[in-house]
Scaffold this motif. Sequence first.
Motif, PDB file in Angstrom:
ATOM      1  N   ASN A   9      -3.839   2.621  -0.049  1.00 20.23           N
ATOM      2  CA  ASN A   9      -3.783   3.826   0.734  1.00 20.23           C
ATOM      3  C   ASN A   9      -3.223   5.054   0.001  1.00 20.23           C
ATOM      4  O   ASN A   9      -1.760   4.572   0.111  1.00 20.23           O
ATOM      5  CB  ASN A   9      -3.341   3.298   2.036  1.00 20.23           C
ATOM      6  N   ALA A  21       0.750  -1.367  -0.013  1.00 23.44           N
ATOM      7  CA  ALA A  21      -0.020   0.077  -0.018  1.00 23.44           C
ATOM      8  C   ALA A  21       1.164   1.233   0.052  1.00 23.44           C
ATOM      9  O   ALA A  21       2.239   1.054   0.441  1.00 23.44           O
ATOM     10  CB  ALA A  21      -0.961   0.041   1.287  1.00 23.44           C
ATOM     11  N   ARG A  50     -10.233  -0.502  -1.319  1.00 27.75           N
ATOM     12  CA  ARG A  50     -10.053  -1.743  -1.062  1.00 27.75           C
ATOM     13  C   ARG A  50     -10.792  -2.385  -2.214  1.00 27.75           C
ATOM     14  O   ARG A  50     -11.706  -2.325  -2.598  1.00 27.75           O
ATOM     15  CB  ARG A  50     -10.606  -2.442   0.314  1.00 27.75           C
ATOM     16  N   GLU A  83      -5.615  -3.617  -1.095  1.00 27.59           N
ATOM     17  CA  GLU A  83      -5.862  -2.294  -0.829  1.00 27.59           C
ATOM     18  C   GLU A  83      -4.775  -1.352  -1.061  1.00 27.59           C
ATOM     19  O   GLU A  83      -3.789  -1.801  -1.199  1.00 27.59           O
ATOM     20  CB  GLU A  83      -5.998  -2.237   0.624  1.00 27.59           C
ATOM     21  N   SER A  85      -8.474   5.450   1.265  1.00 27.20           N
ATOM     22  CA  SER A  85      -8.418   4.029   1.201  1.00 27.20           C
ATOM     23  C   SER A  85      -9.152   3.298   0.318  1.00 27.20           C
ATOM     24  O   SER A  85     -10.481   3.516   0.302  1.00 27.20           O
ATOM     25  CB  SER A  85      -8.606   3.436   2.601  1.00 27.20           C
TER      26      SER A  85
END
Length: 161
Positions: free
Chosen positions: A138, A2, A145, A136, A143
Motif C-alpha cells: 500500500n 505494507a 496485492r 500486499e 494498493s
Amino acid sequence: MALDRRNSLAAPILPAVVLVLTACGSSGGTSGAGTPSAGTAPAAASTAPAATPAESPSSGVVPSPSTLSAENGTDVRACRDGTCEIVVRGKVEVPLDRRFGFTEFTVTFVPPNRTQFFGGDPVNGNLRGHVDGTGELNANDISVRIVTISDSGAVLRFSPR
C-alpha cells in the motif's frame, strides 16, 4: 508489511515484505542480509523465513506456471485507472495515472517468489521494496496485492485506496 506514506513511513502488516524509502536522487538499497546499506532510510524487515509451498499450502505459491491467469492477462495498460489484475513474468512498467502519486511504477518478478516494486515519487521520495510470496503493498493512493505466485510469475491485483 505494507507502506502507507499518508500516515507513517512503514507499518508492519505482512511478515515477508521489506520496503525502503529513498529520497529523490539518492541511491539506496539493502545488503544481502536485509539491512539498509549506506545512504538509505531504515528498512522495516521481518526475520521470519519466507514460506515455501510445503510449509504453507495457503501461501499462494503454486507449482505450475500454467495455473497463472489474471482478468487482464499481461495487459499493463488496463491498470491506468488503478483497477486491474495482471500476470507479471519479468520487469514491466505499469502506466498508473499520476493521481496515484507516482510518475513511474515498475514491477519486477524475480524467481522463485519475489516481486519487486519501484515507484517514482518526486513529492514523497521514491519507493523501493519487495514482497516474498504473497502479500500486499500500500503506497500513496494505490494498493497492490500479490494474489498468486509461482516460479515463473505472479498475479497482481491493483486497486485504488
